[in-house]
Design an enzyme around this catalytic site. Structure first.
Site, PDB file in Angstrom:
ATOM      1  N   TYR A 116      -1.614  -0.069  10.140  1.00  0.00           N
ATOM      2  CA  TYR A 116      -1.683  -0.476   8.732  1.00  0.00           C
ATOM      3  C   TYR A 116      -0.373  -0.154   8.012  1.00  0.00           C
ATOM      4  O   TYR A 116       0.166  -0.982   7.262  1.00  0.00           O
ATOM      5  CB  TYR A 116      -2.850   0.255   8.072  1.00  0.00           C
ATOM      6  CG  TYR A 116      -3.257  -0.245   6.718  1.00  0.00           C
ATOM      7  CD1 TYR A 116      -3.929  -1.465   6.564  1.00  0.00           C
ATOM      8  CD2 TYR A 116      -3.010   0.518   5.580  1.00  0.00           C
ATOM      9  CE1 TYR A 116      -4.332  -1.904   5.303  1.00  0.00           C
ATOM     10  CE2 TYR A 116      -3.401   0.086   4.313  1.00  0.00           C
ATOM     11  CZ  TYR A 116      -4.063  -1.129   4.189  1.00  0.00           C
ATOM     12  OH  TYR A 116      -4.454  -1.552   2.940  1.00  0.00           O
ATOM     13  N   SER A 145       0.846  -1.199   0.000  1.00  0.00           N
ATOM     14  CA  SER A 145       0.000   0.000   0.000  1.00  0.00           C
ATOM     15  C   SER A 145       0.873   1.238   0.000  1.00  0.00           C
ATOM     16  O   SER A 145       2.031   1.208   0.453  1.00  0.00           O
ATOM     17  CB  SER A 145      -0.898   0.011   1.246  1.00  0.00           C
ATOM     18  OG  SER A 145      -1.569   1.248   1.384  1.00  0.00           O
TER      19      SER A 145
END
Length: 242
Positions: free
Chosen positions: A153, A140
């Site tokens: 995350y 990501s």
């Protein structure tokens, strides 16, 4: 027969990847944790287009569940192996770190990072034995740039990138490639709670990406055309961060 396994393949990016790999002629194993209805829909869509698909439910964050699921699949497919592994399963539990609860940290890390470890370790032997394999990890923008409210995350995705680079060097002599894809803002279930109207203003291309655009990149990395690409992190973010 060579199969492709897509974790978190019942929706969003996982679904798009499963459909795209099926169009390449690969039989698809669709992993999901709980959303059986959506997984069945993906399977039906693949089969309607003439492809081969099957479901393999398990929680990637559970080492026991991973072992049991893979052992079951292997027993049912004695002459086949997983040649393409897409580590896509992941969850977001955003919060400012000062307010972040232990479970918000552990749940995100367990799914993204530990899930990669448990499943990839289990499937590596067959790839190395057959001297061919493709491992593609869904990273990501958060793992490259870091995003506020996503310390958990960002940490999990950044660690996944480090693991990608290290594993790529370990298995390259056996013609197994390991790469990561790092999407920015993609219109999917994962981003449905974000303010797309405001956030797309940050993107030079002035829009969110499409799941199939990410799937096309994954499909290329899974193909023979990408045989000399390994240990790479490919960003797909509309110019948001370069």
């Amino acid at each position: 027969m060579k199969y492709a396994l897509v974790t978190g393949g019942s929706r969003g990016l996982g679904k798009a990847v499963a459909l795209r790999l099926s169009r390449m002629g690969l039989p698809i194993v669709i992993n999901y944790r709980s959303n059986q209805a959506s997984a069945e829909e993906v399977k039906a869509e693949i089969e309607a287009a003439g492809g081969i698909a099957e479901l393999l439910p398990f929680d990637v964050a559970s080492p026991q569940a991973v072992e049991e699921a893979v052992e079951k699949w292997t027993a049912e497919h004695p002459d086949d192996y997983i040649d393409v592994l897409i580590n896509n399963a992941g969850i977001r539990m955003d919060n400012l770190m000062i307010f972040m609860q232990n479970e918000q940290w552990h749940n995100v890390v367990d799914t993204t990072l530990n899930g990669f470890f448990y499943l990839t370790r289990r499937l590596l032997k067959d790839m190395l034995t057959h001297r061919h394999g493709r491992i593609i990890n869904m990273a990501s923008l958060s793992g490259i740039k870091g995003l506020p409210g996503q310390v958990n995350y960002s940490a999990a995705k950044a660690a996944l990138i480090g693991a990608t680079k290290a594993l790529a060097q370990e298995v390259a002599p056996r013609k197994v490639t390991v790469n990561a894809v790092a999407p920015g803002f993609i219109a999917s279930d994962m981003t449905k709670d974000l303010n797309e109207g405001e956030l797309k203003k940050l993107v030079p291309m002035n829009r969110f990406g499409k799941p199939d655009e990410v799937a096309a990149l994954v499909a290329f990395l899974a193909s023979d055309d990408a045989a000399y690409i390994t240990g790479e992190v490919v960003s797909i973010n509309g110019g948001l961060y370069t």
